[in-house]
Design an enzyme around this catalytic site. Structure first.
Site, PDB file in Angstrom:
ATOM      1  N   ASP A 210       0.971  -1.199  -0.087  1.00  0.00           N
ATOM      2  CA  ASP A 210      -0.317  -0.288  -0.240  1.00  0.00           C
ATOM      3  C   ASP A 210       1.081   1.690  -0.185  1.00  0.00           C
ATOM      4  O   ASP A 210       2.113   1.187   0.774  1.00  0.00           O
ATOM      5  CB  ASP A 210      -0.550  -0.168   1.081  1.00  0.00           C
ATOM      6  CG  ASP A 210      -1.930   0.969   1.051  1.00  0.00           C
ATOM      7  OD1 ASP A 210      -2.554   1.308  -0.217  1.00  0.00           O
ATOM      8  OD2 ASP A 210      -2.750   1.560   2.022  1.00  0.00           O
TER       9      ASP A 210
ATOM     10  N   PHE B  84       3.476   7.765 -12.871  1.00  0.00           N
ATOM     11  CA  PHE B  84       2.211   7.911 -13.232  1.00  0.00           C
ATOM     12  C   PHE B  84       1.845   8.510 -11.663  1.00  0.00           C
ATOM     13  O   PHE B  84       2.743   8.570 -11.170  1.00  0.00           O
ATOM     14  CB  PHE B  84       1.666   6.357 -12.770  1.00  0.00           C
ATOM     15  CG  PHE B  84       1.726   5.223 -11.513  1.00  0.00           C
ATOM     16  CD1 PHE B  84       3.323   4.616 -11.542  1.00  0.00           C
ATOM     17  CD2 PHE B  84       1.027   5.433 -10.419  1.00  0.00           C
ATOM     18  CE1 PHE B  84       3.933   4.215  -9.753  1.00  0.00           C
ATOM     19  CE2 PHE B  84       1.319   4.793  -9.209  1.00  0.00           C
ATOM     20  CZ  PHE B  84       2.779   4.117  -9.348  1.00  0.00           C
TER      21      PHE B  84
ATOM     22  N   ASP C 129       2.953  11.467 -10.001  1.00  0.00           N
ATOM     23  CA  ASP C 129       4.310  12.169 -10.464  1.00  0.00           C
ATOM     24  C   ASP C 129       5.032  13.457 -10.934  1.00  0.00           C
ATOM     25  O   ASP C 129       6.285  14.053 -10.636  1.00  0.00           O
ATOM     26  CB  ASP C 129       5.112  11.114 -11.461  1.00  0.00           C
ATOM     27  CG  ASP C 129       5.296   9.625 -10.524  1.00  0.00           C
ATOM     28  OD1 ASP C 129       5.738   9.475  -9.417  1.00  0.00           O
ATOM     29  OD2 ASP C 129       5.692   8.263 -10.884  1.00  0.00           O
TER      30      ASP C 129
HETATM   31  P1  IMP Z   1      -2.953   2.141  -3.959  1.00  0.00           P
HETATM   32  O1  IMP Z   1      -1.064   1.453  -2.997  1.00  0.00           O
HETATM   33  O2  IMP Z   1      -3.062   1.305  -5.004  1.00  0.00           O
HETATM   34  O3  IMP Z   1      -3.656   2.031  -2.720  1.00  0.00           O
HETATM   35  O4  IMP Z   1      -2.748   3.485  -4.862  1.00  0.00           O
HETATM   36  C1  IMP Z   1      -1.176   4.457  -4.027  1.00  0.00           C
HETATM   37  C2  IMP Z   1      -2.130   5.313  -5.012  1.00  0.00           C
HETATM   38  O5  IMP Z   1      -0.684   6.802  -4.651  1.00  0.00           O
HETATM   39  C3  IMP Z   1      -1.383   5.397  -6.334  1.00  0.00           C
HETATM   40  O6  IMP Z   1      -2.769   5.166  -6.667  1.00  0.00           O
HETATM   41  C4  IMP Z   1      -0.677   6.677  -6.485  1.00  0.00           C
HETATM   42  O7  IMP Z   1      -2.049   7.486  -6.550  1.00  0.00           O
HETATM   43  C5  IMP Z   1      -0.201   7.248  -5.423  1.00  0.00           C
HETATM   44  N1  IMP Z   1       1.693   6.173  -5.791  1.00  0.00           N
HETATM   45  C6  IMP Z   1       2.274   5.443  -5.565  1.00  0.00           C
HETATM   46  N2  IMP Z   1       2.870   5.431  -5.347  1.00  0.00           N
HETATM   47  C7  IMP Z   1       3.454   6.469  -6.676  1.00  0.00           C
HETATM   48  C8  IMP Z   1       4.558   6.988  -7.505  1.00  0.00           C
HETATM   49  O8  IMP Z   1       5.587   6.006  -7.505  1.00  0.00           O
HETATM   50  N3  IMP Z   1       3.784   7.893  -8.161  1.00  0.00           N
HETATM   51  C9  IMP Z   1       2.762   8.514  -7.644  1.00  0.00           C
HETATM   52  N4  IMP Z   1       2.153   8.010  -6.845  1.00  0.00           N
HETATM   53  C10 IMP Z   1       2.037   7.697  -6.524  1.00  0.00           C
END
Ligand code: IMP
Length: 202
Positions: free
Chosen positions: A70, A154, A157
């Protein structure tokens, strides 16, 4: 040894593929094991608890060694928001990555650069049948930019500013992986993964 990478997020999956290239496991994703439609709701309020929830559920469903995570963006000026709600920030009205970072920029409209400090956090949980679940946390520090730049990566970023003035979306993927919260967490997870594989093989 098969390792199930339990994510449906294409951006994260692509990063994990690159990061796992150095580790001696055959990784498979949720679709490969027929679990592409199995959703595990992230109902907890910490990254660690949500990662454990997902690792346990997908490990039980697949019987495989499973990696779940997460992650999200923690912004100091917003008291830690969007945090565990990063993927759902602004929902249901906002439904795209761009919509989410635009909402973030609007929320920080009057905040000066020195107060725009933020970090991405990632907790990786490893689960294996009949073994205790282990977790590690990785992070990367930065600031929220005033406008988006770059087209790699994504999520948030394009608005995550590094100390060298580039946004994460301006980094080639290999460079992002080396310094990112996910790369950092996976580096810490490597010895635990190797340990777990040994235990399962006994
Ligand atoms: P989850 O871990 O799938 O609940 O979602 C994490 C959310 O945090 C993603 O959908 C992005 O919006 C954001 N996120 C997590 N890691 C990154 C990253 O490396 N770059 C940009 N956004 C991130």
């Amino acid at each position: 040894m098969k390792l199930l990478v339990a994510t449906t997020n294409r951006g994260k999956l692509a990063e994990y593929c690159e990061l796992l290239a150095d580790i001696d496991v055959e990784w498979v994703d949720l679709q490969d094991v027929g679990l592409g439609t199995m959703e595990v709701a992230e109902t907890e309020d910490t990254f660690a608890a949500n990662a454990i929830l997902k690792a346990r559920a997908y490990c039980e469903a697949s019987g495989l060694l499973t990696l779940a995570d997460d992650s999200g963006l923690v912004v100091d000026a917003l008291e830690g928001a969007p945090g565990v709600y990063s993927a759902r920030y602004g929902a249901p009205e906002v439904t795209t990555d761009r919509g989410r970072y635009e909402k973030l920029l609007a929320a920080l409209q009057d905040v000066p650069l020195e107060k725009r400090t933020a970090r991405f956090k990632c907790v990786v949980a490893l689960a294996a049948p009949d073994q205790e679940i282990v977790t590690v946390e990785g992070k990367i520090e930065g600031r929220i930019a005033f406008s988006p730049r770059g087209s790699n990566g994504f999520g948030y970023d394009p608005v995550f500013l590094l100390s060298d003035g580039r946004t994460l979306a301006e980094l080639p993927s290999a460079e992002k992986n080396r310094i990112s919260h996910r790369g950092n967490a996976l580096e810490k997870a490597q010895p635990l993964l190797i340990e777990l594989i040994k235990k399962i093989n006994i």
